[in-house]
Scaffold this active site. Sequence first.
Site: not given
Length: 343
Positions: A124, A207, A210
Amino acid sequence: MTQIHSQAPVPSEKKVMLSAVQPSNRLTLGNYLGALKNWVQLQSQFDCLFFAVDLHAVTVRQDPKELKEQTYRAIATYIAAGIDPNSVTLFAQSHVPQHAELAWILNCFVYMGELGRMTQFKDKSAKQDQNISVGLFTYPALMAADILLYKTHLVPVGEDQKQHLEITRDIAHRMNQIYGSDLFTIPEVYIPPVGARIMSLQNPLSKMSKSDPDPNSAVYLTDSDDQIRKKLKRAVTDSGSDIVYSEEKPGIRNLIDIQSAITGRSTQQITDAYAGKQYGHLKVETAELVAATVGPIRNRTEELLRDTSYLDSLLKKGAEKAKTRASNTLKDVYERIGFIPRG
Ligand code: TRP
Protein backbone atom coordinates in the site's frame (compact mmCIF):
# COMPACT_ATOMS: atom_id res chain seq x y z
CA MET A 1 -21.05 -18.56 53.84
CA THR A 2 -23.21 -20.18 51.21
CA GLN A 3 -22.87 -19.12 47.66
CA ILE A 4 -25.44 -19.67 44.98
CA HIS A 5 -23.49 -20.90 42.04
CA SER A 6 -26.46 -21.51 39.84
CA GLN A 7 -26.75 -17.74 39.36
CA ALA A 8 -23.34 -17.50 37.73
CA PRO A 9 -23.51 -16.94 33.99
CA VAL A 10 -22.78 -20.06 32.01
CA PRO A 11 -19.94 -19.34 29.61
CA SER A 12 -20.79 -20.08 26.04
CA GLU A 13 -19.53 -23.49 24.98
CA LYS A 14 -19.19 -22.30 21.45
CA LYS A 15 -15.85 -21.16 20.11
CA VAL A 16 -15.56 -17.49 19.27
CA MET A 17 -15.25 -16.76 15.57
CA LEU A 18 -14.61 -13.23 14.36
CA SER A 19 -14.13 -11.59 11.03
CA ALA A 20 -14.41 -8.15 9.53
CA VAL A 21 -14.55 -6.36 6.24
CA GLN A 22 -13.24 -2.95 5.19
CA PRO A 23 -16.09 -0.75 4.07
CA SER A 24 -13.92 0.91 1.45
CA ASN A 25 -14.85 -1.09 -1.64
CA ARG A 26 -17.82 -2.99 -2.92
CA LEU A 27 -17.86 -6.68 -2.05
CA THR A 28 -17.42 -9.21 -4.85
CA LEU A 29 -18.67 -12.65 -5.78
CA GLY A 30 -15.31 -13.86 -4.44
CA ASN A 31 -16.05 -12.38 -1.01
CA TYR A 32 -19.44 -14.04 -1.06
CA LEU A 33 -18.46 -17.52 -2.23
CA GLY A 34 -15.10 -17.53 -0.43
CA ALA A 35 -16.22 -16.09 2.89
CA LEU A 36 -19.75 -14.85 3.52
CA LYS A 37 -21.51 -17.98 2.29
CA ASN A 38 -19.47 -20.05 4.72
CA TRP A 39 -20.13 -17.72 7.62
CA VAL A 40 -23.85 -18.04 7.05
CA GLN A 41 -23.49 -21.80 7.39
CA LEU A 42 -21.25 -21.52 10.46
CA GLN A 43 -23.12 -18.85 12.37
CA SER A 44 -25.06 -21.24 14.57
CA GLN A 45 -22.05 -23.43 15.29
CA PHE A 46 -19.83 -20.62 16.62
CA ASP A 47 -20.19 -17.54 18.76
CA CYS A 48 -19.73 -15.12 15.87
CA LEU A 49 -18.77 -11.47 15.69
CA PHE A 50 -18.83 -9.72 12.32
CA PHE A 51 -18.18 -6.06 11.80
CA ALA A 52 -17.28 -3.30 9.38
CA VAL A 53 -13.86 -1.82 10.10
CA ASP A 54 -14.45 1.87 9.50
CA LEU A 55 -11.46 2.80 11.70
CA HIS A 56 -9.22 0.77 9.41
CA ALA A 57 -10.75 2.36 6.32
CA VAL A 58 -9.49 5.84 7.28
CA THR A 59 -5.85 4.70 7.16
CA VAL A 60 -6.17 5.98 3.60
CA ARG A 61 -8.21 9.08 2.68
CA GLN A 62 -11.96 8.47 2.40
CA ASP A 63 -14.80 10.59 1.17
CA PRO A 64 -17.03 11.03 4.26
CA LYS A 65 -20.31 10.48 2.44
CA GLU A 66 -19.00 7.42 0.67
CA LEU A 67 -17.50 5.94 3.82
CA LYS A 68 -20.84 6.16 5.60
CA GLU A 69 -22.71 4.67 2.65
CA GLN A 70 -20.18 1.84 2.27
CA THR A 71 -20.34 1.02 5.96
CA TYR A 72 -24.13 0.71 5.84
CA ARG A 73 -23.74 -1.29 2.64
CA ALA A 74 -21.29 -3.75 4.19
CA ILE A 75 -23.66 -4.41 7.10
CA ALA A 76 -26.69 -4.65 4.80
CA THR A 77 -24.84 -7.07 2.53
CA TYR A 78 -24.01 -9.35 5.45
CA ILE A 79 -27.68 -9.51 6.35
CA ALA A 80 -28.81 -9.90 2.74
CA ALA A 81 -26.40 -12.82 2.36
CA GLY A 82 -28.04 -14.56 5.31
CA ILE A 83 -26.18 -13.46 8.43
CA ASP A 84 -28.73 -13.37 11.23
CA PRO A 85 -28.23 -10.12 13.16
CA ASN A 86 -30.03 -11.62 16.14
CA SER A 87 -27.78 -14.61 16.55
CA VAL A 88 -24.40 -13.05 15.75
CA THR A 89 -22.88 -9.83 17.05
CA LEU A 90 -22.96 -7.42 14.11
CA PHE A 91 -21.57 -3.91 14.49
CA ALA A 92 -19.45 -1.03 13.26
CA GLN A 93 -15.94 -0.91 14.69
CA SER A 94 -16.03 2.81 15.54
CA HIS A 95 -19.11 2.25 17.74
CA VAL A 96 -17.03 0.23 20.17
CA PRO A 97 -14.32 2.60 21.47
CA GLN A 98 -12.43 -0.25 23.15
CA HIS A 99 -10.97 -1.16 19.73
CA ALA A 100 -9.10 2.15 19.52
CA GLU A 101 -8.16 1.99 23.20
CA LEU A 102 -6.66 -1.48 23.07
CA ALA A 103 -4.95 -0.65 19.77
CA TRP A 104 -3.01 2.08 21.59
CA ILE A 105 -1.77 -0.39 24.19
CA LEU A 106 -0.82 -2.94 21.52
CA ASN A 107 1.06 -0.21 19.66
CA CYS A 108 3.33 -0.11 22.68
CA PHE A 109 4.02 -3.85 22.45
CA VAL A 110 4.79 -4.17 18.75
CA TYR A 111 8.02 -3.04 17.15
CA MET A 112 8.73 -0.79 14.19
CA GLY A 113 10.71 -3.61 12.58
CA GLU A 114 7.80 -6.05 12.81
CA LEU A 115 5.31 -3.61 11.31
CA GLY A 116 7.77 -2.62 8.59
CA ARG A 117 7.86 -6.21 7.38
CA MET A 118 4.11 -6.38 6.72
CA THR A 119 3.50 -7.10 3.04
CA GLN A 120 0.24 -5.16 2.97
CA PHE A 121 1.96 -2.05 4.34
CA LYS A 122 4.78 -2.38 1.83
CA ASP A 123 2.32 -2.79 -1.05
CA LYS A 124 0.00 0.00 0.00
CA SER A 125 2.79 2.44 0.77
CA ALA A 126 4.52 1.66 -2.54
CA LYS A 127 1.32 2.65 -4.36
CA GLN A 128 1.24 5.90 -2.46
CA ASP A 129 4.76 7.14 -1.98
CA GLN A 130 3.76 10.41 -0.32
CA ASN A 131 1.83 11.12 2.84
CA ILE A 132 1.88 7.58 4.15
CA SER A 133 -0.05 7.90 7.39
CA VAL A 134 1.14 6.49 10.70
CA GLY A 135 -2.24 4.76 10.84
CA LEU A 136 -1.43 2.76 7.73
CA PHE A 137 1.75 1.62 9.45
CA THR A 138 0.10 0.62 12.72
CA TYR A 139 -2.96 -0.91 11.03
CA PRO A 140 -2.02 -4.42 12.27
CA ALA A 141 -2.10 -3.27 15.92
CA LEU A 142 -5.71 -2.17 15.44
CA MET A 143 -6.53 -5.47 13.77
CA ALA A 144 -4.89 -7.33 16.67
CA ALA A 145 -7.06 -5.31 19.06
CA ASP A 146 -10.17 -6.28 17.07
CA ILE A 147 -9.32 -9.92 17.55
CA LEU A 148 -7.90 -10.00 21.08
CA LEU A 149 -10.73 -7.97 22.66
CA TYR A 150 -13.16 -10.84 22.20
CA LYS A 151 -10.93 -13.77 23.23
CA THR A 152 -11.31 -15.00 19.69
CA HIS A 153 -10.42 -18.61 18.87
CA LEU A 154 -10.90 -18.59 15.12
CA VAL A 155 -10.41 -15.96 12.46
CA PRO A 156 -11.48 -16.89 8.94
CA VAL A 157 -9.25 -14.76 6.71
CA GLY A 158 -7.77 -15.06 3.27
CA GLU A 159 -4.13 -15.59 2.38
CA ASP A 160 -3.44 -11.84 2.29
CA GLN A 161 -4.36 -11.41 5.97
CA LYS A 162 -2.46 -14.36 7.43
CA GLN A 163 0.59 -12.23 8.18
CA HIS A 164 -1.60 -9.88 10.23
CA LEU A 165 -2.92 -12.83 12.19
CA GLU A 166 0.63 -14.02 12.80
CA ILE A 167 1.61 -10.65 14.27
CA THR A 168 -1.55 -10.71 16.40
CA ARG A 169 -0.42 -14.03 17.84
CA ASP A 170 3.09 -12.67 18.46
CA ILE A 171 1.76 -9.63 20.32
CA ALA A 172 -0.60 -11.82 22.38
CA HIS A 173 2.20 -14.22 23.32
CA ARG A 174 4.48 -11.33 24.22
CA MET A 175 1.94 -9.72 26.53
CA ASN A 176 0.88 -13.05 28.04
CA GLN A 177 4.49 -13.67 28.97
CA ILE A 178 4.69 -10.36 30.79
CA TYR A 179 1.23 -10.16 32.37
CA GLY A 180 0.02 -13.74 32.70
CA SER A 181 -0.74 -16.50 30.25
CA ASP A 182 -4.50 -16.09 30.71
CA LEU A 183 -4.56 -12.48 29.51
CA PHE A 184 -5.20 -13.12 25.83
CA THR A 185 -6.54 -16.13 23.95
CA ILE A 186 -4.21 -16.99 21.08
CA PRO A 187 -6.26 -16.92 17.87
CA GLU A 188 -5.93 -19.33 14.96
CA VAL A 189 -6.60 -18.90 11.27
CA TYR A 190 -9.81 -20.70 10.41
CA ILE A 191 -9.92 -22.54 7.12
CA PRO A 192 -13.47 -23.64 6.36
CA PRO A 193 -14.06 -27.27 5.33
CA VAL A 194 -15.29 -26.11 1.95
CA GLY A 195 -13.75 -22.89 0.83
CA ALA A 196 -13.86 -21.49 -2.63
CA ARG A 197 -11.03 -19.39 -3.96
CA ILE A 198 -12.54 -17.42 -6.81
CA MET A 199 -10.11 -15.91 -9.28
CA SER A 200 -10.19 -12.76 -11.42
CA LEU A 201 -12.28 -13.12 -14.59
CA GLN A 202 -9.58 -11.28 -16.53
CA ASN A 203 -6.53 -12.93 -15.00
CA PRO A 204 -7.51 -16.31 -13.55
CA LEU A 205 -4.08 -16.69 -11.95
CA SER A 206 -4.79 -13.93 -9.45
CA LYS A 207 -7.56 -13.73 -6.88
CA MET A 208 -10.79 -11.85 -7.63
CA SER A 209 -10.24 -8.64 -5.72
CA LYS A 210 -12.53 -5.78 -4.81
CA SER A 211 -9.70 -3.31 -5.33
CA ASP A 212 -8.76 -4.50 -8.84
CA PRO A 213 -8.80 -1.41 -11.10
CA ASP A 214 -10.33 -3.42 -13.99
CA PRO A 215 -14.08 -3.59 -13.29
CA ASN A 216 -14.41 -6.58 -15.64
CA SER A 217 -12.16 -8.67 -13.42
CA ALA A 218 -14.75 -9.03 -10.68
CA VAL A 219 -18.48 -9.51 -10.29
CA TYR A 220 -19.61 -7.06 -7.61
CA LEU A 221 -22.55 -7.89 -5.42
CA THR A 222 -24.04 -4.62 -6.71
CA ASP A 223 -23.88 -5.64 -10.39
CA SER A 224 -27.11 -5.94 -12.38
CA ASP A 225 -27.96 -9.25 -14.05
CA ASP A 226 -26.95 -7.71 -17.37
CA GLN A 227 -23.58 -6.60 -16.10
CA ILE A 228 -23.02 -10.07 -14.68
CA ARG A 229 -23.83 -11.68 -18.04
CA LYS A 230 -21.49 -9.32 -19.87
CA LYS A 231 -18.64 -9.89 -17.46
CA LEU A 232 -18.91 -13.66 -17.69
CA LYS A 233 -19.16 -13.52 -21.46
CA ARG A 234 -15.90 -11.57 -21.48
CA ALA A 235 -14.22 -13.86 -18.96
CA VAL A 236 -10.80 -14.96 -20.14
CA THR A 237 -10.78 -18.62 -21.10
CA ASP A 238 -7.98 -20.82 -22.31
CA SER A 239 -6.84 -22.24 -25.62
CA GLY A 240 -8.44 -25.48 -26.75
CA SER A 241 -12.13 -26.30 -26.49
CA ASP A 242 -12.56 -29.17 -24.03
CA ILE A 243 -14.12 -28.37 -20.70
CA VAL A 244 -11.69 -29.98 -18.29
CA TYR A 245 -10.70 -29.11 -14.75
CA SER A 246 -6.94 -28.70 -14.87
CA GLU A 247 -3.97 -26.52 -13.96
CA GLU A 248 -3.44 -25.75 -17.62
CA LYS A 249 -6.88 -24.23 -17.94
CA PRO A 250 -7.15 -21.73 -15.09
CA GLY A 251 -9.93 -19.73 -16.78
CA ILE A 252 -12.15 -22.76 -17.31
CA ARG A 253 -11.27 -24.10 -13.89
CA ASN A 254 -12.39 -20.82 -12.32
CA LEU A 255 -15.80 -21.00 -14.00
CA ILE A 256 -16.18 -24.59 -12.81
CA ASP A 257 -15.17 -23.54 -9.29
CA ILE A 258 -17.78 -20.79 -9.34
CA GLN A 259 -20.46 -23.28 -10.37
CA SER A 260 -19.30 -25.77 -7.78
CA ALA A 261 -19.33 -23.18 -4.97
CA ILE A 262 -22.84 -22.09 -5.91
CA THR A 263 -24.45 -25.48 -6.47
CA GLY A 264 -22.43 -27.70 -4.13
CA ARG A 265 -21.82 -30.13 -6.98
CA SER A 266 -18.33 -31.58 -7.36
CA THR A 267 -16.04 -30.33 -10.13
CA GLN A 268 -16.16 -33.86 -11.58
CA GLN A 269 -19.96 -33.83 -11.78
CA ILE A 270 -19.82 -30.47 -13.49
CA THR A 271 -17.23 -31.43 -16.10
CA ASP A 272 -19.11 -34.69 -16.78
CA ALA A 273 -22.22 -32.69 -17.56
CA TYR A 274 -20.26 -30.58 -20.06
CA ALA A 275 -18.80 -33.46 -22.03
CA GLY A 276 -19.00 -32.58 -25.73
CA LYS A 277 -20.10 -29.01 -25.02
CA GLN A 278 -18.23 -25.78 -25.68
CA TYR A 279 -16.81 -22.94 -23.63
CA GLY A 280 -19.78 -20.80 -24.63
CA HIS A 281 -22.21 -23.14 -22.87
CA LEU A 282 -20.16 -23.07 -19.72
CA LYS A 283 -19.97 -19.28 -19.76
CA VAL A 284 -23.67 -18.74 -20.36
CA GLU A 285 -24.76 -21.22 -17.71
CA THR A 286 -22.26 -19.90 -15.17
CA ALA A 287 -23.57 -16.38 -15.85
CA GLU A 288 -27.13 -17.53 -15.14
CA LEU A 289 -26.13 -19.23 -11.91
CA VAL A 290 -24.20 -16.17 -10.76
CA ALA A 291 -27.07 -13.85 -11.66
CA ALA A 292 -29.50 -16.06 -9.74
CA THR A 293 -27.17 -15.98 -6.72
CA VAL A 294 -26.23 -12.31 -6.72
CA GLY A 295 -29.67 -11.00 -7.74
CA PRO A 296 -31.51 -11.71 -4.47
CA ILE A 297 -28.56 -10.50 -2.37
CA ARG A 298 -28.35 -7.27 -4.37
CA ASN A 299 -32.09 -6.64 -4.17
CA ARG A 300 -32.29 -7.35 -0.46
CA THR A 301 -29.26 -5.12 0.19
CA GLU A 302 -30.89 -2.22 -1.66
CA GLU A 303 -34.11 -2.79 0.28
CA LEU A 304 -32.25 -2.72 3.59
CA LEU A 305 -30.33 0.41 2.58
CA ARG A 306 -33.61 2.25 2.09
CA ASP A 307 -34.31 1.92 5.80
CA THR A 308 -31.21 3.14 7.57
CA SER A 309 -33.11 3.58 10.83
CA TYR A 310 -33.58 -0.18 10.96
CA LEU A 311 -29.87 -0.68 10.29
CA ASP A 312 -29.08 1.92 12.96
CA SER A 313 -31.13 -0.01 15.49
CA LEU A 314 -29.31 -3.25 14.64
CA LEU A 315 -25.93 -1.54 14.86
CA LYS A 316 -26.85 -0.06 18.22
CA LYS A 317 -27.83 -3.46 19.57
CA GLY A 318 -24.70 -5.05 18.11
CA ALA A 319 -22.44 -2.38 19.59
CA GLU A 320 -24.00 -2.85 23.03
CA LYS A 321 -23.35 -6.59 22.94
CA ALA A 322 -19.80 -6.08 21.70
CA LYS A 323 -19.05 -3.33 24.24
CA THR A 324 -19.92 -5.50 27.22
CA ARG A 325 -17.42 -8.11 26.14
CA ALA A 326 -14.74 -5.72 24.92
CA SER A 327 -14.80 -3.63 28.08
CA ASN A 328 -14.20 -6.71 30.26
CA THR A 329 -11.03 -7.52 28.34
CA LEU A 330 -9.85 -3.93 28.27
CA LYS A 331 -10.42 -3.55 32.01
CA ASP A 332 -8.34 -6.66 32.66
CA VAL A 333 -5.52 -5.35 30.43
CA TYR A 334 -5.54 -1.92 32.10
CA GLU A 335 -5.42 -3.46 35.57
CA ARG A 336 -2.55 -5.77 34.76
CA ILE A 337 -0.60 -2.96 33.14
CA GLY A 338 -0.94 -0.91 36.32
CA PHE A 339 -3.46 1.78 35.45
CA ILE A 340 -5.57 3.04 38.38
CA PRO A 341 -9.07 1.54 38.01
CA ARG A 342 -11.60 4.04 36.63
CA GLY A 343 -13.82 3.42 39.64
N1 TRP B 1 -7.57 -6.33 7.54
C1 TRP B 1 -8.74 -7.07 7.11
C2 TRP B 1 -8.88 -6.95 5.60
O1 TRP B 1 -8.44 -5.99 5.01
C3 TRP B 1 -9.98 -6.57 7.78
C4 TRP B 1 -9.93 -6.77 9.25
C5 TRP B 1 -9.78 -5.81 10.20
C6 TRP B 1 -10.09 -8.01 9.93
N2 TRP B 1 -9.85 -6.37 11.45
C7 TRP B 1 -10.02 -7.70 11.33
C8 TRP B 1 -10.27 -9.33 9.50
C9 TRP B 1 -10.13 -8.71 12.26
C10 TRP B 1 -10.39 -10.32 10.46
C11 TRP B 1 -10.31 -10.02 11.83
O2 TRP B 1 -9.49 -7.81 5.00
